[in-house]
Design an enzyme around this catalytic site. Structure first.
Site, PDB file in Angstrom:
ATOM      1  CD  GLU A   1      33.806  39.344  41.881  1.00  0.00           C
ATOM      2  OE1 GLU A   1      33.973  39.524  40.674  1.00  0.00           O
ATOM      3  OE2 GLU A   1      34.595  38.673  42.570  1.00  0.00           O
TER       4      GLU A   1
ATOM      5  CG  HIS B   1      35.677  43.092  41.689  1.00  0.00           C
ATOM      6  ND1 HIS B   1      36.386  42.629  42.781  1.00  0.00           N
ATOM      7  CD2 HIS B   1      35.981  42.265  40.666  1.00  0.00           C
ATOM      8  CE1 HIS B   1      37.098  41.581  42.407  1.00  0.00           C
ATOM      9  NE2 HIS B   1      36.874  41.321  41.135  1.00  0.00           N
TER      10      HIS B   1
ATOM     11  CG  HIS C   1      36.582  41.579  36.126  1.00  0.00           C
ATOM     12  ND1 HIS C   1      35.514  40.738  36.349  1.00  0.00           N
ATOM     13  CD2 HIS C   1      37.449  41.379  37.176  1.00  0.00           C
ATOM     14  CE1 HIS C   1      35.715  40.068  37.483  1.00  0.00           C
ATOM     15  NE2 HIS C   1      36.879  40.417  37.989  1.00  0.00           N
TER      16      HIS C   1
HETATM   17  C1  BGC Z   1      38.130  36.966  39.609  1.00  0.00           C
HETATM   18  C2  BGC Z   1      39.566  36.704  40.002  1.00  0.00           C
HETATM   19  C3  BGC Z   1      40.345  37.950  39.730  1.00  0.00           C
HETATM   20  C4  BGC Z   1      39.762  39.075  40.521  1.00  0.00           C
HETATM   21  C5  BGC Z   1      40.450  40.353  40.179  1.00  0.00           C
HETATM   22  C6  BGC Z   1      37.612  38.068  40.471  1.00  0.00           C
HETATM   23  O1  BGC Z   1      36.305  38.351  40.120  1.00  0.00           O
HETATM   24  O2  BGC Z   1      37.337  35.815  39.713  1.00  0.00           O
HETATM   25  O3  BGC Z   1      40.097  35.620  39.275  1.00  0.00           O
HETATM   26  O4  BGC Z   1      41.694  37.807  40.039  1.00  0.00           O
HETATM   27  O5  BGC Z   1      38.402  39.212  40.230  1.00  0.00           O
HETATM   28  O6  BGC Z   1      40.553  41.148  41.246  1.00  0.00           O
END
Ligand code: BGC
Length: 349
Positions: A314, A178, A104
């Protein structure tokens, strides 16, 4: 549109919370810290309003939080393997913040910076414009990236998110939001029904990096082509579910990345009657079942967020695309404009 103080970050910078209300009384609150969706308040089939998202009561919660609740994610949503990729033979190194990999956008992704906010409602639906300029080299990524995200709350109970970006050097990007949803407003999401319009998904290795294969969902717990109760197969003895500790995978949307948003997912909570549709122009979607939530995070009003108490949908390009030339490209060239649109539409039945 109303505005209120939303606490301060550690260096004393004040954050603001903007609340949009539509003609039906649906509300969406967004803060300039992280371009974060803080709450979405929608009625159930009896008209009782609940906040259907996870989050915190102030900016400090988001600043120290590690779960990305509601955040605008960038420069690169999801993982880049070993924190590295190359463009035109030049290798770039990113901070590794998820074991060996970058997740991210790195340590200070777009969910950890202040955005410039403008109310652009005018005579149409309520809308907020958020701008951020990511410097050349920020978190290891090449090129100065100018990003604009517009959140619109329509009178059809849609939260519409429009992303746009330009760069001054060739770069990669993958922008998403998210938000963690729980249409019931509390409890877990295991009894909610999900549909995903995808014949394939991208299986991963132990570090949740795609192997590169596009695997048919037919005959697997990843088949959500007909609405399926989320908890019905999440505990199956299956390697991919073990790697993800549940669902934490990218689905290859049948719409492939369309010029106009396509309906790609629906979630329905039979108990409350709340329903959410997801429409997008993106080619993929990460369906994540809150597998890392364990009750230690205390969110809004001190609520402990327990395992699988929310889900994320997402919309995105596929994880680790910069290292998978066969995936739809995430490269952005100078002179080109990136744009994408995702809609979360709420109703009851
Ligand atoms: C990911 C997860 C991660 C989470 C974090 C998701 O987009 O795929 O692996 O733990 O985000 O909150």
């Amino acid at each position: 549109m109303t505005q209120q103080a939303f606490g301060k970050t550690a260096d004393g910078t004040p954050a603001t919370l903007y609340t949009m209300t539509n003609k039906n009384g649906m509300q969406v609150a967004i803060t300039n810290y992280g371009g974060t969706v803080v709450s979405i308040k929608v009625p159930d089939r009896k008209g009782t309003i609940a906040d259907v998202t996870h989050g915190y009561d102030d900016a400090a919660g988001y600043e120290t939080g590690k779960a990305y609740f509601g955040g605008t994610i960038g420069r690169y949503g999801n993982r880049i393997a070993h924190g590295t990729f190359s463009i035109d033979g030049v290798q770039y190194a990113l901070p590794k913040n998820d074991g060996e990999n970058t997740l991210h956008g790195g340590l200070m992704g777009f969910n950890k910076v202040f955005w410039t906010v403008k109310d652009i409602s005018g005579n149409g639906p309520v809308a907020l414009q958020l701008d951020y300029v990511s410097k050349d080299g920020e978190e290891g990524f090449p090129g100065k990236l100018t990003v604009r995200v517009i959140f619109t709350l329509t009178d059809s109970d849609e939260l519409k998110i429009n992303y746009a970006a330009t760069t001054d050097k060739k770069t990669v990007l993958n922008l998403t939001n998210h938000t963690y949803f729980n249409l019931g407003g509390s409890g877990t999401i295991l009894e909610e029904e999900l549909m995903l319009a995808a014949d394939k998904f991208t299986p991963v290795d132990k570090g949740l990096i795609p192997t590169g294969v596009l695997q048919p969902v037919a005959g697997t717990p990843f088949d959500f082509r007909k609405p399926m109760v989320i908890g019905s197969r999440i505990g199956d003895d299956e390697e991919q579910l073990k790697f993800g500790r549940g669902y934490d995978h990218n689905w290859v949307l049948n719409s492939k990345g369309s010029a106009k948003p396509s309906l790609v997912a629906t979630v329905f909570d039979t108990k409350s009657g709340r329903k959410m549709e997801v429409w997008t122009t993106e080619p993929g979607i990460q369906f994540y079942t809150g597998n890392f939530l364990d009750g230690t995070i205390k969110g809004k009003g001190g609520t402990p967020y327990v395992l699988r108490s929310a889900l994320c949908l997402e919309t995105q390009h596929f994880p680790d695309s910069p290292n998978h030339p066969s995936f739809p490209t995430t490269e952005l060239l100078p002179g080109a404009k990136f744009s994408s649109e995702t809609i979360y539409k709420f109703s009851t039945k």
